[in-house]
Design a protein around this motif. Structure first.
Motif, PDB file in Angstrom:
ATOM      1  N   HIS A 251       0.917  -1.084  -0.067  1.00 49.77           N
ATOM      2  CA  HIS A 251      -0.227   0.037   0.012  1.00 49.77           C
ATOM      3  C   HIS A 251       0.548   0.835  -0.131  1.00 49.77           C
ATOM      4  O   HIS A 251       0.431   2.455   0.011  1.00 49.77           O
ATOM      5  CB  HIS A 251      -0.866   0.184   1.611  1.00 49.77           C
ATOM      6  CG  HIS A 251      -0.354   0.371   2.233  1.00 49.77           C
ATOM      7  ND1 HIS A 251       0.602  -1.070   3.202  1.00 49.77           N
ATOM      8  CD2 HIS A 251       0.283   0.793   2.928  1.00 49.77           C
ATOM      9  CE1 HIS A 251       0.918  -0.552   4.157  1.00 49.77           C
ATOM     10  NE2 HIS A 251       0.797   1.012   4.612  1.00 49.77           N
ATOM     11  N   LEU A 252       2.030   1.115  -0.095  1.00 42.05           N
ATOM     12  CA  LEU A 252       3.293   2.223   0.076  1.00 42.05           C
ATOM     13  C   LEU A 252       4.552   2.698  -0.939  1.00 42.05           C
ATOM     14  O   LEU A 252       4.527   3.368  -1.418  1.00 42.05           O
ATOM     15  CB  LEU A 252       4.249   2.384   1.137  1.00 42.05           C
ATOM     16  CG  LEU A 252       3.232   1.939   2.754  1.00 42.05           C
ATOM     17  CD1 LEU A 252       4.688   1.384   3.566  1.00 42.05           C
ATOM     18  CD2 LEU A 252       3.138   3.562   3.334  1.00 42.05           C
ATOM     19  N   ALA A 253       3.630   1.784  -2.048  1.00 40.43           N
ATOM     20  CA  ALA A 253       4.704   1.314  -3.087  1.00 40.43           C
ATOM     21  C   ALA A 253       3.658   2.338  -4.013  1.00 40.43           C
ATOM     22  O   ALA A 253       2.826   2.287  -4.632  1.00 40.43           O
ATOM     23  CB  ALA A 253       4.380  -0.037  -4.055  1.00 40.43           C
ATOM     24  N   ASP A 254       4.899   2.695  -3.825  1.00 43.39           N
ATOM     25  CA  ASP A 254       4.557   4.551  -4.841  1.00 43.39           C
ATOM     26  C   ASP A 254       5.058   4.539  -6.153  1.00 43.39           C
ATOM     27  O   ASP A 254       6.374   4.690  -6.197  1.00 43.39           O
ATOM     28  CB  ASP A 254       4.694   5.583  -4.658  1.00 43.39           C
ATOM     29  CG  ASP A 254       4.317   7.125  -4.714  1.00 43.39           C
ATOM     30  OD1 ASP A 254       3.788   6.938  -6.562  1.00 43.39           O
ATOM     31  OD2 ASP A 254       4.244   8.087  -4.484  1.00 43.39           O
ATOM     32  N   PRO A 255       4.498   4.046  -7.802  1.00 42.24           N
ATOM     33  CA  PRO A 255       5.635   3.930  -8.468  1.00 42.24           C
ATOM     34  C   PRO A 255       5.967   5.532  -8.999  1.00 42.24           C
ATOM     35  O   PRO A 255       7.140   5.410 -10.356  1.00 42.24           O
ATOM     36  CB  PRO A 255       4.342   3.790  -9.817  1.00 42.24           C
ATOM     37  CG  PRO A 255       2.833   4.568  -9.237  1.00 42.24           C
ATOM     38  CD  PRO A 255       2.980   4.142  -8.104  1.00 42.24           C
ATOM     39  N   VAL A 256       5.563   6.513  -8.678  1.00 45.03           N
ATOM     40  CA  VAL A 256       6.287   7.670  -8.800  1.00 45.03           C
ATOM     41  C   VAL A 256       7.538   8.179  -7.881  1.00 45.03           C
ATOM     42  O   VAL A 256       8.600   8.701  -8.768  1.00 45.03           O
ATOM     43  CB  VAL A 256       5.219   8.764  -9.125  1.00 45.03           C
ATOM     44  CG1 VAL A 256       6.436  10.432  -9.032  1.00 45.03           C
ATOM     45  CG2 VAL A 256       4.475   8.770  -9.821  1.00 45.03           C
ATOM     46  N   ALA A 257       7.639   7.194  -6.329  1.00 47.98           N
ATOM     47  CA  ALA A 257       8.773   7.541  -6.193  1.00 47.98           C
ATOM     48  C   ALA A 257       9.027   6.331  -5.800  1.00 47.98           C
ATOM     49  O   ALA A 257       8.546   5.464  -4.862  1.00 47.98           O
ATOM     50  CB  ALA A 257       8.628   8.900  -5.148  1.00 47.98           C
ATOM     51  N   PRO A 258      10.021   4.881  -5.720  1.00 54.52           N
ATOM     52  CA  PRO A 258      10.137   4.114  -5.588  1.00 54.52           C
ATOM     53  C   PRO A 258      10.866   4.371  -4.634  1.00 54.52           C
ATOM     54  O   PRO A 258      12.731   4.603  -4.967  1.00 54.52           O
ATOM     55  CB  PRO A 258      11.016   3.178  -7.333  1.00 54.52           C
ATOM     56  CG  PRO A 258      11.516   4.165  -7.885  1.00 54.52           C
ATOM     57  CD  PRO A 258       9.822   5.504  -7.887  1.00 54.52           C
ATOM     58  N   PRO A 259      11.914   4.068  -3.919  1.00 51.95           N
ATOM     59  CA  PRO A 259      12.590   3.735  -2.647  1.00 51.95           C
ATOM     60  C   PRO A 259      13.453   3.086  -2.778  1.00 51.95           C
ATOM     61  O   PRO A 259      14.133   2.742  -3.585  1.00 51.95           O
ATOM     62  CB  PRO A 259      11.987   2.938  -1.633  1.00 51.95           C
ATOM     63  CG  PRO A 259      11.383   1.866  -2.552  1.00 51.95           C
ATOM     64  CD  PRO A 259      10.309   2.184  -3.786  1.00 51.95           C
ATOM     65  N   SER A 260      14.842   4.221  -2.487  1.00 52.23           N
ATOM     66  CA  SER A 260      16.470   4.279  -2.765  1.00 52.23           C
ATOM     67  C   SER A 260      16.223   2.618  -1.666  1.00 52.23           C
ATOM     68  O   SER A 260      16.421   2.273  -0.837  1.00 52.23           O
ATOM     69  CB  SER A 260      17.236   4.600  -2.366  1.00 52.23           C
ATOM     70  OG  SER A 260      17.187   4.406  -1.042  1.00 52.23           O
ATOM     71  N   THR A 261      17.778   2.157  -1.585  1.00 56.42           N
ATOM     72  CA  THR A 261      18.855   1.405  -1.558  1.00 56.42           C
ATOM     73  C   THR A 261      18.417   1.558   0.414  1.00 56.42           C
ATOM     74  O   THR A 261      18.958   0.604   0.915  1.00 56.42           O
ATOM     75  CB  THR A 261      19.489   0.283  -1.913  1.00 56.42           C
ATOM     76  OG1 THR A 261      20.622   1.592  -1.721  1.00 56.42           O
ATOM     77  CG2 THR A 261      19.389   0.016  -3.728  1.00 56.42           C
ATOM     78  N   HIS A 262      18.649   2.257   0.439  1.00 55.94           N
ATOM     79  CA  HIS A 262      18.770   3.187   2.298  1.00 55.94           C
ATOM     80  C   HIS A 262      17.513   3.879   2.727  1.00 55.94           C
ATOM     81  O   HIS A 262      17.703   4.185   3.944  1.00 55.94           O
ATOM     82  CB  HIS A 262      19.656   3.439   1.885  1.00 55.94           C
ATOM     83  CG  HIS A 262      21.017   3.766   1.670  1.00 55.94           C
ATOM     84  ND1 HIS A 262      21.795   2.692   1.777  1.00 55.94           N
ATOM     85  CD2 HIS A 262      21.712   3.947   0.135  1.00 55.94           C
ATOM     86  CE1 HIS A 262      23.146   2.829   1.033  1.00 55.94           C
ATOM     87  NE2 HIS A 262      23.203   3.648   0.021  1.00 55.94           N
TER      88      HIS A 262
END
Length: 393
Positions: A273-284
């Motif tokens: 539910h937090l997965a935003d295609p505009v802002a994929p998370p970094s590895t940190h």
């Protein structure tokens, strides 16, 4: 019989499978993609080949037959390349309602003739020695006929054979407009060129409406542009890990599968539910930290988890969760092929769609999945899709 001239728009697993099957049946096939082969959903998928709990019965059957089609296709691979690994799936759900749902699903699958076996913790740890016993709760199930797939290698197989049968691929070719009449279909390219032929297959997944709108049509699809656990999913790709995992693992904490060369592909569905295609998370990021914590809670002596990338997969999904397969225009020149579970379904759908286009008429296997139920509607007209088991991801 005159050779059919067919365009396929979209070079993902569905488009390539359709082009492959058409070319093998003697059609003159031209494949277009606005990016490159496999650039869309096909490259951001967990690629788990299964029919594990898929409903209704007609959809379960379609997926189960497609699993068999994959096995037959891999067996005909002439150069030893393995794009399909029939490694099976191990699953447990924990406690409470999730455990009850797993038991019900597994016993229903057994009743339908699908391979599902209850196993012991000792057997699971023999399969995955690094697995912590403390991480496993509730009943353990094994689904031995399921597979994982390597999308890039699979696409290479399909395209190599399609090309050998005369198919032509145009990458980085955006389509501006589609039109049809009684004599055929015309594709207008953005560069000003045209393609004209007998039939067209629209296999552009979540982008299908961009071209359907040029025909005055709209298909009810799930919106993948914003965070939504049904539409989007995190996928974490790792560096090679010292983990002796040769199977697909579905657990409450983490889904884990081999990804070639010692690499792993990870999912944590409760975070989607937090997965935003505009802002994929970094590895940190905090999301990356969640993947690391869950990995170490599952496995001992398996090395510090090295995440190379986290992507957000965007699913091609009709609003009722079922495939949309069939002609959508008055002269039956334009055919839509949009579906979730495209990795599982693709070799069977490719063959069936090709047979409908240049063969002996409609397929009984596809009769419940015609796109007309979705035409002219929006996703809000359908009940929300419930993702209450892992294969519904």
């Amino acid at each position: 019989m005159t050779t059919q001239k067919v365009a396929v728009i979209g070079a993902g697993v569905i488009g390539l499978a359709v082009a492959w099957a058409l070319a093998r049946q003697g059609a003159q096939v031209t494949l277009f993609d606005r990016q490159h082969m496999g650039a869309g959903t096909s490259s951001t998928t967990f690629a788990w080949v299964n029919s594990n709990g898929k409903q209704p019965a007609s959809y379960h059957r379609l997926n189960a037959l497609a699993m068999e089609e994959h096995i037959r296709l891999q067996l005909t691979q002439t150069n030893g390349m393995r794009w399909l690994e029939p490694c099976g799936t191990w699953e447990w759900a924990g406690a409470g309602e999730a455990e009850q749902q797993l038991q019900q699903r597994a016993t229903a699958l057994q009743a339908a003739g699908y391979a599902a076996r209850q196993r012991t913790l000792a057997e699971l740890q023999q399969e995955i020695p690094e697995l912590r016993a403390s991480a496993v709760h509730g009943s353990i199930w094994h689904f031995p006929t399921e597979s994982v797939l390597y999308p890039a290698l699979y696409l290479a197989r399909l395209w190599s054979e399609a090309h050998a049968h005369g198919a032509v691929l145009h990458q980085h070719q955006a389509i501006q407009h589609i039109s049809e009449n009684a004599e055929g279909v015309t594709v207008q390219l953005e560069q000003g060129e045209q393609w004209q032929g007998d039939r067209l297959v629209l296999a552009t997944g979540r982008w299908a409406n961009q071209l359907l709108h040029t025909l005055g049509l709209n298909l009810a699809l799930i919106d993948t542009s914003k965070p939504d656990a049904v539409a989007c999913s995190f996928l974490a790709r790792t560096a090679p890990q010292p983990l002796s995992l040769g199977t697909n693992l579905i657990s409450p904490q983490l889904n884990v599968r081999p990804d070639g060369g010692g690499r792993l592909l990870l999912q944590a569905l409760d975070l989607d539910h937090l997965a935003d295609p505009v802002a994929p998370p970094s590895t940190h990021s905090a999301i990356a930290d969640q993947f690391r914590e869950r990995y170490h809670a599952l496995f001992a002596t398996a090395g510090a988890l090295q995440i190379e990338q986290i992507v957000v997969g965007q699913r091609a999904r009709p609003a009722d969760g079922l495939p949309a397969l069939g002609f959508v225009t008055p002269h039956q020149r334009v055919y839509v092929a949009v579906t979730h579970s495209g990795v599982t379904l693709s070799p069977l759908i490719g063959r069936l769609v090709a047979e409908e286009l240049i063969g002996d008429g409609p397929s009984d296997l596809l009769k419940e999945f015609r796109p007309q139920r979705l035409i002219g509607k929006t996703a809000s007209a359908f009940a929300p899709i419930q993702r209450n088991f892992p294969a519904a991801q």
